[in-house]
Structure formats: C-alpha cells, structure tokens
Design a protein around this motif. Sequence first.
Motif, PDB file in Angstrom:
ATOM      1  N   PHE A 185       0.881  -1.283   0.041  1.00  0.00           N
ATOM      2  CA  PHE A 185       0.172   0.187  -0.021  1.00  0.00           C
ATOM      3  C   PHE A 185       0.861   1.383  -0.057  1.00  0.00           C
ATOM      4  CE2 PHE A 185      -2.657  -3.322   1.790  1.00  0.00           C
ATOM      5  CZ  PHE A 185      -3.948  -3.139   1.067  1.00  0.00           C
ATOM      6  N   LYS A 186       0.233   2.268  -0.459  1.00  0.00           N
ATOM      7  CA  LYS A 186       0.987   3.508  -0.716  1.00  0.00           C
ATOM      8  C   LYS A 186       0.800   4.631   0.280  1.00  0.00           C
ATOM      9  CE  LYS A 186       1.208   2.455  -5.623  1.00  0.00           C
ATOM     10  NZ  LYS A 186       2.566   1.853  -5.852  1.00  0.00           N
ATOM     11  N   THR A 187      -0.153   4.536   0.718  1.00  0.00           N
ATOM     12  CA  THR A 187      -0.582   5.489   1.788  1.00  0.00           C
ATOM     13  C   THR A 187      -0.484   5.175   3.450  1.00  0.00           C
ATOM     14  OG1 THR A 187      -3.073   5.037   1.875  1.00  0.00           O
ATOM     15  CG2 THR A 187      -2.419   6.517   0.243  1.00  0.00           C
ATOM     16  N   ASP A 188       0.028   5.984   4.152  1.00  0.00           N
ATOM     17  CA  ASP A 188       0.129   5.831   5.481  1.00  0.00           C
ATOM     18  C   ASP A 188      -1.192   5.262   5.989  1.00  0.00           C
ATOM     19  OD1 ASP A 188       2.574   7.072   5.130  1.00  0.00           O
ATOM     20  OD2 ASP A 188       1.905   8.765   6.168  1.00  0.00           O
ATOM     21  N   ASP A 189      -2.216   5.627   5.746  1.00  0.00           N
ATOM     22  CA  ASP A 189      -3.600   4.894   6.490  1.00  0.00           C
ATOM     23  C   ASP A 189      -3.685   3.587   5.945  1.00  0.00           C
ATOM     24  OD1 ASP A 189      -4.090   7.432   7.383  1.00  0.00           O
ATOM     25  OD2 ASP A 189      -5.696   8.010   5.816  1.00  0.00           O
ATOM     26  N   PHE A 190      -3.352   3.080   4.808  1.00  0.00           N
ATOM     27  CA  PHE A 190      -3.670   1.885   4.339  1.00  0.00           C
ATOM     28  C   PHE A 190      -2.496   1.098   5.084  1.00  0.00           C
ATOM     29  CE2 PHE A 190      -7.240   3.513   2.134  1.00  0.00           C
ATOM     30  CZ  PHE A 190      -7.982   2.399   1.700  1.00  0.00           C
ATOM     31  N   ARG A 191      -1.313   1.422   4.698  1.00  0.00           N
ATOM     32  CA  ARG A 191       0.001   0.761   5.341  1.00  0.00           C
ATOM     33  C   ARG A 191      -0.373   0.233   6.838  1.00  0.00           C
ATOM     34  NH1 ARG A 191       3.276   3.780   2.087  1.00  0.00           N
ATOM     35  NH2 ARG A 191       3.483   5.153   3.728  1.00  0.00           N
ATOM     36  N   ALA A 192      -0.914   1.104   7.564  1.00  0.00           N
ATOM     37  CA  ALA A 192      -1.064   1.000   9.073  1.00  0.00           C
ATOM     38  C   ALA A 192      -2.119   0.090   9.213  1.00  0.00           C
ATOM     39  CB  ALA A 192      -1.186   2.291   9.698  1.00  0.00           C
ATOM     40  N   GLN A 193      -3.231   0.106   8.535  1.00  0.00           N
ATOM     41  CA  GLN A 193      -4.333  -0.664   8.764  1.00  0.00           C
ATOM     42  C   GLN A 193      -4.490  -1.926   8.055  1.00  0.00           C
ATOM     43  OE1 GLN A 193      -7.715   1.639   7.377  1.00  0.00           O
ATOM     44  NE2 GLN A 193      -6.974   3.504   8.589  1.00  0.00           N
ATOM     45  N   ARG A 194      -3.723  -2.076   6.912  1.00  0.00           N
ATOM     46  CA  ARG A 194      -3.840  -3.399   6.069  1.00  0.00           C
ATOM     47  C   ARG A 194      -2.602  -4.114   5.736  1.00  0.00           C
ATOM     48  NH1 ARG A 194      -9.282  -2.989   3.361  1.00  0.00           N
ATOM     49  NH2 ARG A 194     -10.409  -1.272   3.925  1.00  0.00           N
ATOM     50  N   GLU A 195      -1.470  -3.548   5.731  1.00  0.00           N
ATOM     51  CA  GLU A 195      -0.318  -4.084   5.206  1.00  0.00           C
ATOM     52  C   GLU A 195       0.163  -5.438   5.657  1.00  0.00           C
ATOM     53  OE1 GLU A 195       3.109  -4.058   2.707  1.00  0.00           O
ATOM     54  OE2 GLU A 195       1.510  -2.501   2.808  1.00  0.00           O
ATOM     55  N   THR A 196       0.136  -5.730   7.047  1.00  0.00           N
ATOM     56  CA  THR A 196       0.438  -6.808   7.606  1.00  0.00           C
ATOM     57  C   THR A 196      -0.469  -7.983   7.185  1.00  0.00           C
ATOM     58  OG1 THR A 196       1.358  -5.920   9.459  1.00  0.00           O
ATOM     59  CG2 THR A 196       0.920  -8.115   9.865  1.00  0.00           C
TER      60      THR A 196
END
Length: 209
Positions: A185-196
């Motif tokens: 993911f490219k946005t901070d929001d999606f990285r924090a919520q969905r990356e793992t």
Amino acid sequence: MQIDTLNNVWNQLLEPYTKSQALIDQGFELITRHYSATDRHYHNLHHLYALLQLQLEHSDLIADNENFLLAIFFHDLIYDVKQPDNEEQSAMAAAEYLFQTSYPAADIEGVMNFIRATKTHVNTDAHPDLDYFLDFDLSILGTPADVYAGYAKQIREEYSIYTDEVYNAGRKKVLQHFLDQPSIFKTDDFRAQRETVARQNLLTELQSL
C-alpha cells in the motif's frame, strides 16, 4: 440497494456536464452491462460499490473527487482475462463516453491516467489522489482471511478457462510481485491498517498454489 446508490452517484457526477438525461442513462447502462457480465465474479458491481464506500470514507483526503469517482466507475469496464490491454481499453472507453459531455479534456486525461495506472499499480507522477485510488483497488488484499479467501476463489473463477497448472503459475507471479514490493500500500493509512494482514493473506494463498 447497491445499484441505486451507484445510479445516484453516477447521476450526480454527470448532471453538471450534460443536459441530456438520455446520455447519463446510456452511460450507466454501459457501466452496469459490463460489470454485470456473467464471467465477472469479483470485478463486478459489488467491487464498484466497495470502492465508492472507500471514497466516501476518505473524500476529505482526496483533492479531486469527481475525477476519482469517474476513474472508479470506468477502471474495470473492460475486463477480458485473455487480453493484456484491459486498462487501456477501459481508459479509451471512458474518454469516448466523457467526450460526449462537457467534462474538461484535461480532466478526462487525468481519469484515463488513473485507469491506466491500475495495470502496474505504480504511481510514476507521485499523485496523492492516485495513491489512494490504487490502495482502494487493492484494499481487498488487506481484509480478514475469510474475506480474502472468497476473493481468491472469485479470481480463480474469472480465470476458469485456464488449467490449474497455467493459472497457478501466473497467480504465483502476481502474488510474489506484490510481496517483493517494499510496501503493498502507498498511503500511510492503508499501510497502518492493512499491510500486515495483506502480506499474510498473500503468503497463505501463495503456499496453497
């Protein structure tokens, strides 16, 4: 109902740019006909609705919501698993329709660029809105395991013309491509919520093939 919500959003988008309700209705018929095709198991109206919900949740973070919404409606308009240029064909279909309205030409080009970017999921221009657009398109990757499993099954159904051997080889390449990225993911929001969660889902599917 989802179709009513989609129709309302579509009408609100197009009404400022044409006086022809027939043209607006023609456009929505085009959208619904393509996304309701019998070979669509994931890339269908439900997918469109899911992206519209994400846009609504994040609209205050998006600079140009009109371009964004039009790109959502058209981004998977053409979807033929046998063809390599679906994104370009979808972009061209968007332009063909929008040029019948008074929608600004520069914005039409912007919509087309967003659609084209879904082929590689690379944001070469570092456009902040495009970061969100691409993250929305991949948001399913970061959903709970059972939801992701349903998505993976739907994708397999869309590629049902291919044998397991052919499909699995191609799918492994796609999954590994995303896993090899510094971040999916490219946005901070999606990285924090969905990356793992997304990485675990991709690994689980990869190991199952």
